[in-house]
Design an enzyme around this catalytic site. Structure first.
Site, mmCIF file in Angstrom:
data_model
loop_
_atom_site.group_PDB
_atom_site.id
_atom_site.type_symbol
_atom_site.label_atom_id
_atom_site.label_comp_id
_atom_site.label_asym_id
_atom_site.label_seq_id
_atom_site.Cartn_x
_atom_site.Cartn_y
_atom_site.Cartn_z
ATOM 1 N N HIS A 125 -15.253 -8.679 1.464
ATOM 2 C CA HIS A 125 -14.178 -9.487 2.037
ATOM 3 C C HIS A 125 -14.248 -10.951 1.587
ATOM 4 O O HIS A 125 -13.262 -11.545 1.159
ATOM 5 C CB HIS A 125 -14.292 -9.386 3.546
ATOM 6 C CG HIS A 125 -13.264 -10.172 4.228
ATOM 7 N ND1 HIS A 125 -11.973 -9.725 4.309
ATOM 8 C CD2 HIS A 125 -13.298 -11.399 4.765
ATOM 9 C CE1 HIS A 125 -11.276 -10.646 4.912
ATOM 10 N NE2 HIS A 125 -12.037 -11.672 5.202
ATOM 11 N N GLY A 167 -8.107 -7.374 4.785
ATOM 12 C CA GLY A 167 -8.927 -7.446 5.993
ATOM 13 C C GLY A 167 -8.288 -8.162 7.164
ATOM 14 O O GLY A 167 -8.904 -8.286 8.215
ATOM 15 N N MET A 191 -5.381 -7.448 8.808
ATOM 16 C CA MET A 191 -4.738 -6.610 9.827
ATOM 17 C C MET A 191 -5.598 -5.380 10.080
ATOM 18 O O MET A 191 -6.699 -5.267 9.589
ATOM 19 C CB MET A 191 -3.329 -6.265 9.381
ATOM 20 C CG MET A 191 -2.417 -7.481 9.443
ATOM 21 S SD MET A 191 -0.734 -7.079 9.057
ATOM 22 C CE MET A 191 -0.877 -6.525 7.377
ATOM 23 N N ARG A 231 -3.130 2.970 8.743
ATOM 24 C CA ARG A 231 -3.500 1.742 8.032
ATOM 25 C C ARG A 231 -2.336 0.790 7.923
ATOM 26 O O ARG A 231 -1.208 1.216 7.659
ATOM 27 C CB ARG A 231 -3.936 2.073 6.597
ATOM 28 C CG ARG A 231 -5.180 2.882 6.475
ATOM 29 C CD ARG A 231 -5.353 3.324 5.032
ATOM 30 N NE ARG A 231 -6.470 4.228 4.873
ATOM 31 C CZ ARG A 231 -7.711 3.851 4.608
ATOM 32 N NH1 ARG A 231 -7.991 2.576 4.439
ATOM 33 N NH2 ARG A 231 -8.668 4.737 4.498
ATOM 34 N N CYS A 271 11.545 -37.649 -9.294
ATOM 35 C CA CYS A 271 10.268 -38.313 -9.537
ATOM 36 C C CYS A 271 9.420 -38.453 -8.278
ATOM 37 O O CYS A 271 8.379 -39.091 -8.293
ATOM 38 C CB CYS A 271 10.479 -39.667 -10.191
ATOM 39 S SG CYS A 271 11.426 -40.803 -9.171
ATOM 40 N N LYS A 289 0.832 -1.199 0.000
ATOM 41 C CA LYS A 289 0.000 0.000 0.000
ATOM 42 C C LYS A 289 0.873 1.258 0.000
ATOM 43 O O LYS A 289 0.665 2.176 -0.800
ATOM 44 C CB LYS A 289 -0.920 -0.006 1.230
ATOM 45 C CG LYS A 289 -1.904 1.155 1.212
ATOM 46 C CD LYS A 289 -2.819 1.127 2.432
ATOM 47 C CE LYS A 289 -3.610 -0.142 2.498
ATOM 48 N NZ LYS A 289 -4.988 0.004 2.938
ATOM 49 N N TYR A 306 15.241 -32.935 -15.773
ATOM 50 C CA TYR A 306 13.788 -33.017 -15.929
ATOM 51 C C TYR A 306 13.100 -33.218 -14.587
ATOM 52 O O TYR A 306 13.743 -33.590 -13.598
ATOM 53 C CB TYR A 306 13.395 -34.149 -16.886
ATOM 54 C CG TYR A 306 13.698 -35.535 -16.358
ATOM 55 C CD1 TYR A 306 12.781 -36.203 -15.556
ATOM 56 C CD2 TYR A 306 14.898 -36.167 -16.654
ATOM 57 C CE1 TYR A 306 13.062 -37.467 -15.047
ATOM 58 C CE2 TYR A 306 15.187 -37.433 -16.157
ATOM 59 C CZ TYR A 306 14.261 -38.065 -15.354
ATOM 60 O OH TYR A 306 14.538 -39.308 -14.850
ATOM 61 N N SER A 308 17.677 -40.432 -10.457
ATOM 62 C CA SER A 308 16.370 -39.789 -10.314
ATOM 63 C C SER A 308 16.105 -39.660 -8.822
ATOM 64 O O SER A 308 16.140 -40.657 -8.086
ATOM 65 C CB SER A 308 15.276 -40.615 -10.986
ATOM 66 O OG SER A 308 14.039 -39.962 -10.809
ATOM 67 N N ARG A 351 -3.271 -1.160 -6.411
ATOM 68 C CA ARG A 351 -2.296 -2.256 -6.465
ATOM 69 C C ARG A 351 -2.640 -3.108 -7.675
ATOM 70 O O ARG A 351 -3.760 -3.046 -8.201
ATOM 71 C CB ARG A 351 -2.328 -3.093 -5.194
ATOM 72 C CG ARG A 351 -3.610 -3.811 -5.050
ATOM 73 C CD ARG A 351 -3.719 -4.642 -3.812
ATOM 74 N NE ARG A 351 -5.123 -5.014 -3.726
ATOM 75 C CZ ARG A 351 -5.775 -5.214 -2.614
ATOM 76 N NH1 ARG A 351 -5.184 -5.098 -1.461
ATOM 77 N NH2 ARG A 351 -7.038 -5.561 -2.643
HETATM 78 C C1 PEP Z 1 10.178 -41.467 -3.889
HETATM 79 O O1 PEP Z 1 10.556 -42.031 -2.882
HETATM 80 O O2 PEP Z 1 10.206 -40.236 -4.032
HETATM 81 C C2 PEP Z 1 9.657 -42.241 -5.021
HETATM 82 C C3 PEP Z 1 9.337 -41.657 -6.160
HETATM 83 O O3 PEP Z 1 9.435 -43.549 -4.793
HETATM 84 P P1 PEP Z 1 8.149 -44.110 -4.007
HETATM 85 O O4 PEP Z 1 7.238 -42.962 -3.759
HETATM 86 O O5 PEP Z 1 7.559 -45.150 -4.877
HETATM 87 O O6 PEP Z 1 8.787 -44.659 -2.776
#
Ligand code: PEP
Ligand code: MG
Length: 877
Positions: free
Chosen positions: A449, A100, A102, A91, A829, A22, A849, A761, A333
């Site tokens: 709000h 709203g 604070m 304010r 993963c 603000k 990735y 991974s 804003r």
């Molecule tokens: C993990 O542990 O992040 C993984 C991808 O394997 P899982 O979840 O199957 O143990």
């Protein structure tokens, strides 16, 4: 020496960290030459000092005094001066907007003397002066002195006796001031402070304190706003919207924050102060009507809105006040908006030449995209529409009606879907709003709000449904035609259209999902998503893969943009009917029995892999060798024990029980899983590798990658790798052999492990479990809510990657792995692969990735693009 106070002429929009949103924007508007009432901002740094030390920093009082003197000079009158008072508002204003949550105190400087001066200033308008005075005592009493707000409300209601507050005359308001002063005396044992400077000082400290008000703490947690930023405090000379019919106050957006369409969009309330609008207490009129009431101010407002939009190059929201025909800007804003509007507006601004496509990508978020993938109501379903309100925050929500925040939290905790129904919401309802599937109110506009907070959270909200008669105390509402809905009755609300239905309405997938599934982009929203996704894809460096275990999931992942499979969990292929085969394998007493079980599994595995390779059509497929927490594949020990105890057992059962007892584990997640099982059961991994190789031979272009789970030492990997490489050579199939990095030891010895791995991974689910010592299966339900409450972490580390701890393990392993093998391919993963913040971490750490579930792939693609553009400190939070 530190500078704790900035005049509005000294700041600018880039100083949000210091001046709050603000304050920074008031300064920006001042510098643009827009009509902003003069004032100054006390910095967040002063607030942080106050919160840490329990006292304002040295020199703050003096600096405030100097700026106040300068303000008095500019305005030509002194704070609270008896015959001609300067009044100020105090304010809050944090870096990120917390609507709203604070505190704010208006009309500071009024007392028994200056109230007369104010009346004189206002051309003898006594009513206005006493109304302003009673508002000060009420706000000050509640906010600064901590008096229960209802005490003031009840006194006001008693006086109104069914009339509007604008119907009260000067004498009645003067009487109310006396009642309010009495309440203050009774509740605090002291008189309402008459000294204007003392009022101001106390109000500033109260705003500092409000940073830690429970609802503010809760809001920050929900919105992931850091807890240690503190708020700035804006002291601004008062302008009055409650001087009569030629005055008023309003809120405006430069475009529709619901749809993104350009136009005049806002609410106006005649003869009122700003708090009346956002509180949704009185129903407002559409901004367009201001043209009829005060054309000059209206035209000036439209021209200022255009200036602001061109200057900020984005949708702005604005609070303004008109004091006897003179327009004042109280706030602007970059405005919050719905997810759909964010995509539309970003591409509209590109078409207007205001921003580039790169900027457009940074103007939307993965969370917003995820919201667009939510389902909506089935248009063809039979529905019983009972009323219509305002479409305040889109989505489709179905649940049991509840009438209090407490009840909403209670039922939601018991696993029920609820819709929170209120007359209007106030900030104390936040917990209930979070718990509910949707929010329905009978009063208040789209800028009330409830609407602002719901939009921020991406929660379905219908507000201002005036046709409903809501009785919160009685736990019921009545719709036109005498339809009565009691607590617990199921209703469905459509935040996109504002419709309210009785009973459960079936929901269908979103157009955005259909687009990702391959439909041509037809409406303007989907076209906007399409343009932004294409640009994000062209910009991102991170690859995006899918976690998929079946040909159907694999095919969907490809449609959603996956460039490969980053994790195929083979144990998921053994659930259902096939579980018996795994049980036979694990419990096999002899080499023959084991071989028979393996022989039964191999053809099934091979056909699974063929289906997946076909679906992936030449894209890489990382197949993780089996990693079953053993208890999921063995008969239940309790069931078997009961059977044994009741005597209904066969010899086989007895043998089973003995084996299950032998294999029983206290903590199966840390037990005989992953590579450990592969080393203990000869032939198991070999069978899988053979099935992969044979499947690959049958699908031209198949690109398998074999991944070994739960490695902690390079020696484990070497055993499996040797066997796998031999089978691949035998079958003449080319495949990378790599490993998951999901134990801390693997991460810390990544340099050695990379000798035997062609890719890594990160299994960040297990890595988080083991780095924190948190059992994946147990802790979230057991004590995470307490941890979140205490602020041990702002978000579960199983949801967003913990950069400091787990992230450090990832960074070390990445660096040391690549030192050994410069072309080491590295991905992630765990569940974090589809989490926006974690995607940015992966980009920053140099991973190749991320891999996530098919539905998260678009989010990961977008966030990877945003990460590559790096400037993601978006204003739209
Ligand atoms: C993990 O542990 O992040 C993984 C991808 O394997 P899982 O979840 O199957 O143990
Ligand atoms: Mg794992």
């Amino acid at each position: 020496m530190a500078k704790y106070v900035y005049d509005f002429t000294e700041g600018n929009r880039n100083l949000k960290d210091l001046l709050g949103g603000k304050g920074a924007n008031l300064a920006e508007m001042t510098n643009l030459g827009l009509p902003v009432p003069p004032g100054f901002t006390i910095t967040t740094e002063a607030c942080r000092h106050y919160l840490a030390e329990g006292a304002a920093p040295d020199g703050l009082d003096q600096e405030v005094e100097e700026h106040l003197r300068a303000l008095e000079e500019t305005m030509g009158k002194r704070l609270g001066q008896a015959d001609d008072p300067l009044l100020v508002s105090v304010r809050s204003g944090a870096k990120f907007s917390m609507p709203g949550m604070m505190e704010t105190v208006l009309n500071i400087g009024l007392n028994d003397d200056s109230v007369h001066g104010l009346a004189k200033q206002a051309g003898g308008n006594e009513r206005f002066a006493w109304d302003s005075y009673r508002r000060l005592i009420q706000m000050f009493g509640k906010t600064v002195l901590g008096i229960e707000g209802d005490l003031f409300e009840d006194a006001l209601d008693a006086l109104k006796d069914g009339r509007q507050d604008t119907d009260l005359d000067a004498g009645e308001l003067q009487h109310l001031v006396e009642s309010y002063k009495r309440i203050v005396r009774e509740q605090t044992g002291s008189d309402f402070p008459a000294d204007p400077r003392e009022q101001m000082r106390m109000a500033v400290m109260a705003v500092f304190d409000s940073w830690n008000a429970p609802r503010a703490v809760l809001y920050r947690r929900q919105e992931r706003i850091p807890a240690d930023l503190g708020t700035a405090v804006n002291v601004c000379s008062m302008v009055f919207g409650n001087c009569g019919g030629d005055s008023g106050t309003g809120v405006a957006f430069t475009r529709d924050p619901g749809s993104g369409r350009q136009g005049i969009y806002g609410d106006y309330l005649q003869n009122a102060q700003g708090e009346d609008v956002v509180a949704g207490i009185r129903n407002t009129m559409p901004l367009q009507e201001l043209e009829r009431i005060d054309k000059r101010s209206y035209d000036e407002l439209l021209s200022i809105m255009e200036t602001l939009e061109n200057h900020y190059r984005d949708l702005c929201d604005i609070e303004f006040t008109i004091e006897r025909g003179k327009l004042w800007m109280l706030q602007t804003r970059v405005g919050k908006r719905t997810a759909g509007a964010a995509f539309r507006i970003a591409t509209q601004l590109v078409d207007q030449g205001l921003i580039t496509m790169d900027e457009a990508v940074t103007r939307v978020t993965g969370d917003q995209l995820a919201r667009l993938m939510f389902p909506r109501f089935d248009a063809d379903a039979g529905k019983r529409r009972i009323a219509k309100g305002m479409n305040a925050s889109p989505g489709a929500a179905v649940g049991k009606a509840v009438f209090s925040s407490e009840r909403a939290t209670e039922l939601a905790a018991a696993g029920e879907d609820v819709i929170l129904v209120r007359r209007e919401t106030n900030p104390d309802d936040l917990a209930g709003m979070i718990a509910a599937r949707g929010i329905l109110t009978s009063r208040g506009g789209k800028t009330s709000h409830a609407a602002v907070v719901a939009r921020g959270m991406g929660k379905t909200c219908v507000c201002g449904a005036e046709e409903l008669d809501v009785d919160t105390a009685g736990g019921t509402f009545t719709a036109p035609g005498g339809v009565v809905v009691n607590e617990g009755d199921v209703i469905s609300i459509d935040g996109t259209s504002g419709e309210i239905y009785l009973g459960e309405v079936p929901v269908v997938a979103s157009a955005v999902v259909e687009y990702f599934e391959g439909a041509e982009p037809e409406d303007d929203l989907v076209r906007a998503v399409d343009r932004i996704m294409r640009h994000a894809d062209a910009t991102r460096r991170l690859g995006v893969r899918a976690n998929a275990d079946t040909p159907e999931d694999a095919a969907r992942a490809v449609r959603f943009g996956a460039e490969g499979i980053g994790l195929c969990r083979t144990e998921h292929m053994f659930l259902g009917d096939r579980r018996q085969l795994v049980e036979d394998l694990v419990l096999a007493g002899t080499a023959e029995e084991r071989q028979a079980a393996l022989d039964a599994l191999e053809p099934l595995q091979k056909s699974d892999f063929i289906g997946i390779f076909q679906a992936m059509d030449g894209r890489p497929v990382t197949i993780r060798l089996i990693d079953p927490p053993l208890h999921e594949f063995l008969p239940d020990i309790v069931e078997l024990s009961v059977k044994a105890a009741t005597g209904e057992v066969t010899d086989k059962d007895r043998a089973l029980l003995a084996a299950v007892k032998r294999l029983h584990e206290q903590n199966p997640m840390l037990g005989l899983r992953g590579v450990r099982l592969g080393l203990v059961i000869p032939g198991l991994f070999a069978m899988q590798v053979r099935a992969i190789a044979q499947a690959a031979k049958e699908v031209p272009g198949a690109r398998p990658e074999i991944m070994i789970p739960l490695i902690a030492a390079v020696q484990e990997l070497e055993y499996v790798r040797e066997e796998a490489v031999a089978i691949l050579a035998e079958t003449g199939v080319d495949a990378l052999v790599g490993t998951m990095v999901e134990t801390p030891r693997a991460a810390l010895t990544a340099g050695q492990i990379a000798e035997a791995a062609e890719f890594f991974s990160f299994g960040t689910n297990d890595l988080t479990q083991m780095a924190w010592g948190f059992s994946r299966d147990d802790v979230e339900a057991a004590f995470f809510s307490r941890y979140l409450e205490l602020g041990v972490f702002g978000v579960s580390p199983f949801e967003t990657l913990d950069r400091e701890g787990v992230g450090r393990l990832v960074a070390i392993a990445t660096e040391e792995g690549r030192a050994t093998r410069p072309d080491l391919k590295i991905g992630i993963c765990g569940e974090h692969g589809g989490d926006p913040d974690s995607v940015h971490f992966c980009h920053d750490t140099g991973l190749d990735y991320v891999s996530c579930s098919p539905f998260r792939i678009p989010v990961a693609r977008l966030e990877a693009g945003r990460a590559a553009l790096s400037d993601t400190d978006s204003d739209t939070r």
